[in-house]
Design a protein around this motif. Structure first.
Motif, PDB file in Angstrom:
ATOM      1  N   HIS A 293       0.818  -1.206   0.000  1.00  0.00           N
ATOM      2  CA  HIS A 293       0.000   0.000   0.000  1.00  0.00           C
ATOM      3  C   HIS A 293       0.857   1.264   0.000  1.00  0.00           C
ATOM      4  O   HIS A 293       2.046   1.231   0.328  1.00  0.00           O
ATOM      5  N   ALA A 294       0.215   2.368  -0.386  1.00  0.00           N
ATOM      6  CA  ALA A 294       0.877   3.666  -0.415  1.00  0.00           C
ATOM      7  C   ALA A 294       1.229   4.101   1.010  1.00  0.00           C
ATOM      8  O   ALA A 294       0.824   3.458   1.985  1.00  0.00           O
ATOM      9  N   PRO A 295       1.980   5.170   1.159  1.00  0.00           N
ATOM     10  CA  PRO A 295       2.384   5.609   2.501  1.00  0.00           C
ATOM     11  C   PRO A 295       1.244   5.843   3.479  1.00  0.00           C
ATOM     12  O   PRO A 295       1.469   5.800   4.695  1.00  0.00           O
ATOM     13  N   ASP A 296       0.018   6.069   2.979  1.00  0.00           N
ATOM     14  CA  ASP A 296      -1.100   6.231   3.912  1.00  0.00           C
ATOM     15  C   ASP A 296      -1.505   4.910   4.544  1.00  0.00           C
ATOM     16  O   ASP A 296      -2.288   4.882   5.502  1.00  0.00           O
ATOM     17  N   GLY A 297      -0.997   3.805   4.018  1.00  0.00           N
ATOM     18  CA  GLY A 297      -1.248   2.482   4.593  1.00  0.00           C
ATOM     19  C   GLY A 297      -2.458   1.766   4.048  1.00  0.00           C
ATOM     20  O   GLY A 297      -2.669   0.596   4.393  1.00  0.00           O
ATOM     21  N   PHE A 298      -3.222   2.385   3.145  1.00  0.00           N
ATOM     22  CA  PHE A 298      -4.490   1.762   2.750  1.00  0.00           C
ATOM     23  C   PHE A 298      -4.774   1.806   1.252  1.00  0.00           C
ATOM     24  O   PHE A 298      -5.383   0.892   0.710  1.00  0.00           O
ATOM     25  N   ILE A 299      -4.348   2.837   0.551  1.00  0.00           N
ATOM     26  CA  ILE A 299      -4.516   2.877  -0.902  1.00  0.00           C
ATOM     27  C   ILE A 299      -3.475   1.952  -1.533  1.00  0.00           C
ATOM     28  O   ILE A 299      -2.316   1.929  -1.117  1.00  0.00           O
ATOM     29  N   ARG A 300      -3.893   1.187  -2.523  1.00  0.00           N
ATOM     30  CA  ARG A 300      -2.973   0.271  -3.194  1.00  0.00           C
ATOM     31  C   ARG A 300      -1.830   1.052  -3.829  1.00  0.00           C
ATOM     32  O   ARG A 300      -2.053   2.039  -4.550  1.00  0.00           O
ATOM     33  N   ALA A 301      -0.608   0.645  -3.577  1.00  0.00           N
ATOM     34  CA  ALA A 301       0.556   1.364  -4.094  1.00  0.00           C
ATOM     35  C   ALA A 301       0.730   1.100  -5.590  1.00  0.00           C
ATOM     36  O   ALA A 301       0.514  -0.013  -6.069  1.00  0.00           O
ATOM     37  N   ARG A 302       1.122   2.129  -6.312  1.00  0.00           N
ATOM     38  CA  ARG A 302       1.444   1.975  -7.734  1.00  0.00           C
ATOM     39  C   ARG A 302       2.808   1.305  -7.847  1.00  0.00           C
ATOM     40  O   ARG A 302       3.778   1.739  -7.211  1.00  0.00           O
ATOM     41  N   ARG A 303       2.858   0.247  -8.673  1.00  0.00           N
ATOM     42  CA  ARG A 303       4.094  -0.554  -8.744  1.00  0.00           C
ATOM     43  C   ARG A 303       4.518  -0.785 -10.185  1.00  0.00           C
ATOM     44  O   ARG A 303       3.693  -1.075 -11.044  1.00  0.00           O
ATOM     45  N   ARG A 304       5.822  -0.667 -10.415  1.00  0.00           N
ATOM     46  CA  ARG A 304       6.403  -0.983 -11.717  1.00  0.00           C
ATOM     47  C   ARG A 304       7.014  -2.382 -11.659  1.00  0.00           C
ATOM     48  O   ARG A 304       7.510  -2.797 -10.607  1.00  0.00           O
ATOM     49  N   PRO A 305       7.018  -3.135 -12.772  1.00  0.00           N
ATOM     50  CA  PRO A 305       7.686  -4.447 -12.778  1.00  0.00           C
ATOM     51  C   PRO A 305       9.157  -4.293 -12.414  1.00  0.00           C
ATOM     52  O   PRO A 305       9.810  -3.338 -12.845  1.00  0.00           O
ATOM     53  N   ARG A 306       9.675  -5.215 -11.641  1.00  0.00           N
ATOM     54  CA  ARG A 306      11.073  -5.072 -11.222  1.00  0.00           C
ATOM     55  C   ARG A 306      12.024  -5.138 -12.417  1.00  0.00           C
ATOM     56  O   ARG A 306      13.103  -4.558 -12.385  1.00  0.00           O
ATOM     57  N   SER A 307      11.620  -5.853 -13.492  1.00  0.00           N
ATOM     58  CA  SER A 307      12.475  -5.958 -14.670  1.00  0.00           C
ATOM     59  C   SER A 307      12.651  -4.609 -15.360  1.00  0.00           C
ATOM     60  O   SER A 307      13.649  -4.375 -16.047  1.00  0.00           O
ATOM     61  N   ARG A 308      11.696  -3.702 -15.203  1.00  0.00           N
ATOM     62  CA  ARG A 308      11.799  -2.374 -15.800  1.00  0.00           C
ATOM     63  C   ARG A 308      12.350  -1.349 -14.809  1.00  0.00           C
ATOM     64  O   ARG A 308      13.057  -0.418 -15.194  1.00  0.00           O
ATOM     65  N   ALA A 309      11.997  -1.516 -13.563  1.00  0.00           N
ATOM     66  CA  ALA A 309      12.442  -0.545 -12.556  1.00  0.00           C
ATOM     67  C   ALA A 309      13.914  -0.724 -12.219  1.00  0.00           C
ATOM     68  O   ALA A 309      14.658   0.239 -12.057  1.00  0.00           O
ATOM     69  N   GLY A 310      14.336  -1.984 -12.126  1.00  0.00           N
ATOM     70  CA  GLY A 310      15.691  -2.258 -11.688  1.00  0.00           C
ATOM     71  C   GLY A 310      15.779  -2.226 -10.175  1.00  0.00           C
ATOM     72  O   GLY A 310      15.432  -1.213  -9.565  1.00  0.00           O
ATOM     73  N   VAL A 311      16.190  -3.319  -9.571  1.00  0.00           N
ATOM     74  CA  VAL A 311      16.344  -3.363  -8.123  1.00  0.00           C
ATOM     75  C   VAL A 311      17.744  -3.869  -7.805  1.00  0.00           C
ATOM     76  O   VAL A 311      18.415  -4.468  -8.652  1.00  0.00           O
ATOM     77  N   LYS A 312      18.156  -3.642  -6.579  1.00  0.00           N
ATOM     78  CA  LYS A 312      19.453  -4.158  -6.137  1.00  0.00           C
ATOM     79  C   LYS A 312      19.238  -5.053  -4.930  1.00  0.00           C
ATOM     80  O   LYS A 312      18.431  -4.744  -4.052  1.00  0.00           O
ATOM     81  N   TYR A 313      19.959  -6.159  -4.919  1.00  0.00           N
ATOM     82  CA  TYR A 313      19.850  -7.147  -3.848  1.00  0.00           C
ATOM     83  C   TYR A 313      21.069  -7.055  -2.944  1.00  0.00           C
ATOM     84  O   TYR A 313      22.190  -6.805  -3.404  1.00  0.00           O
ATOM     85  N   TYR A 314      20.838  -7.280  -1.647  1.00  0.00           N
ATOM     86  CA  TYR A 314      21.901  -7.138  -0.663  1.00  0.00           C
ATOM     87  C   TYR A 314      21.908  -8.318   0.309  1.00  0.00           C
ATOM     88  O   TYR A 314      20.850  -8.799   0.716  1.00  0.00           O
ATOM     89  N   PHE A 315      23.116  -8.724   0.698  1.00  0.00           N
ATOM     90  CA  PHE A 315      23.264  -9.674   1.798  1.00  0.00           C
ATOM     91  C   PHE A 315      23.156  -8.899   3.114  1.00  0.00           C
ATOM     92  O   PHE A 315      23.709  -7.811   3.252  1.00  0.00           O
ATOM     93  N   ILE A 316      22.453  -9.494   4.073  1.00  0.00           N
ATOM     94  CA  ILE A 316      22.336  -8.899   5.399  1.00  0.00           C
ATOM     95  C   ILE A 316      22.720  -9.947   6.444  1.00  0.00           C
ATOM     96  O   ILE A 316      22.940 -11.113   6.111  1.00  0.00           O
ATOM     97  N   ASP A 317      22.765  -9.551   7.702  1.00  0.00           N
ATOM     98  CA  ASP A 317      22.910 -10.427   8.861  1.00  0.00           C
ATOM     99  C   ASP A 317      24.231 -11.195   8.872  1.00  0.00           C
ATOM    100  O   ASP A 317      24.334 -12.317   8.384  1.00  0.00           O
ATOM    101  N   TYR A 318      25.229 -10.570   9.481  1.00  0.00           N
ATOM    102  CA  TYR A 318      26.543 -11.197   9.605  1.00  0.00           C
ATOM    103  C   TYR A 318      26.772 -11.754  11.007  1.00  0.00           C
ATOM    104  O   TYR A 318      27.910 -11.827  11.477  1.00  0.00           O
ATOM    105  N   GLY A 319      25.694 -12.180  11.644  1.00  0.00           N
ATOM    106  CA  GLY A 319      25.769 -12.625  13.032  1.00  0.00           C
ATOM    107  C   GLY A 319      26.666 -13.823  13.275  1.00  0.00           C
ATOM    108  O   GLY A 319      27.261 -13.948  14.345  1.00  0.00           O
TER     109      GLY A 319
END
Length: 357
Positions: A198-224
């Protein structure tokens, strides 16, 4: 209805995990981070005056159970971040994460360790610090949709593994839950940190682009449970069976083993359970997974050799195959045909559009 059952009453009361953050709001604001209105001093629930149901009010959305984390907005640029509360026993993890993202390492395009924006101490509690990082979400939320999206994920994960190993760091817990993505480019209007769809108001459906077009970056976390070895250090062996994935055959509390070979196994096993076993058109991962999960650790490729193998294998995947939707193995035939037709049309238009540009 009792007060315990009435949301307009019980949502006015913060949980202990929320009170901890409310009491630090002024301090965090002084460091440049603003918490949501629910966690500000003298907060008055909006539903008391708006007439809206508390379940339809943003400040009625409670903090998730992970009380050591909270979302915030960086005042300087409006960027959503995570703030992690770290106690003395976990300072090593924070130091490692910070070192892996320090200059000049952060400039390395193969660096997929979680960015650490800053770490600062709590002036009222010397054994507590706060680590600020991007607001990340699980890589399969929203779900992967195309073969190309899987390929991009594999690219980045293998690059990140090579980078960590080159720095002498064995992660030792390379499960899907410890790989996150920055999805901010998928959501041009942002999204809510708890109600993620949802959008920042928590209730309206968020507008989303396909990840293949938007481009995302993946990260390793948790080095415990990560292990760090210096350059040229001999005897790079460890013991221990901690970690989310217990399938690596050599894990032992008694017999030392190579943690770098375990990382390779864990990545292969994650790709198997996340993609190969679920989607019928991810067979291109089979050789990679077979090599990575070889039962004999010494017969597994290094992270760098695994990346080289993947680069060779991905060359055989055509443009149209990359654009094709992921097909679940348990999908009904009639459903599969209908979805394939829609996917084919989308692939054709995408292919034609690539020439038009």
């Amino acid at each position: 209805m009792s007060d315990e059952e009435d949301p307009s009453v019980y949502l006015q009361h913060l949980h202990n995990r929320e009170i901890l953050w409310r009491d630090k709001q002024v301090f965090l604001q002084s460091k440049g981070y603003m918490l949501r209105s629910r966690y500000r001093p003298n907060w008055v629930p909006s539903w008391l005056t708006s007439g809206r149901h508390p379940f339809r009010s943003e400040d009625g959305i409670e903090l998730p159970l992970a009380g050591h984390l909270i979302d915030a907005i960086r005042v300087a640029d409006g960027k959503m971040v995570y703030i992690k509360r770290i106690e003395a026993g976990n300072f090593r993890e924070a130091s490692l994460a910070t070192a892996l993202y320090a200059d000049p390492l952060r400039q390395d395009p193969m660096n997929h360790t979680v960015p650490i924006y800053e770490v600062f101490s709590d002036p009222e509690a010397p054994d507590v610090s706060y680590m600020v990082m991007p607001f990340l979400r699980y890589p399969d939320d929203p779900p992967f949709e195309s073969v190309g999206e899987v390929m991009e994920f594999v690219d980045q994960v293998l690059e990140g593994l090579v980078f960590m190993h080159d720095q002498g760091v064995a992660h030792r817990d390379c499960a899907l839950a410890n790989i996150m993505m920055d999805a901010s480019r998928m959501y041009p209007d942002s999204f809510h940190p708890v109600h993620l769809d949802h959008a920042p108001d928590g209730f309206i459906r968020a507008r989303r682009r396909p990840r293949s077009r938007a481009g995302v970056k993946y990260y390793f976390i948790d080095y415990g449970i990560s292990s760090v070895f210096g350059p040229g250090q001999s005897g790079k062996l460890v013991t221990g069976v901690l970690g989310r994935d217990q399938d690596a055959p050599e894990l032992s509390d008694v017999t030392p083993y190579d943690p770098f070979a375990v990382d390779v196994f864990l990545i292969g096993n994650m790709l198997r359970t996340t993609f190969l076993e679920i989607y019928s058109n991810t067979e291109f991962l089979k050789l990679l997974i077979l090599r990575a999960t070889h039962p004999t650790p010494s017969d597994r490729p290094t992270a760098r050799d695994l990346l080289r193998l993947w680069v060779r294998e991905r060359r055989h995947i055509s443009f149209l195959d990359k654009a094709w939707r992921l097909q679940k193995r348990d999908e009904l035939a009639v459903v599969s045909v209908a979805r394939d037709c829609l996917s084919m049309l989308g692939s054709v238009f995408s292919y034609a559009g690539s020439f038009a540009r």
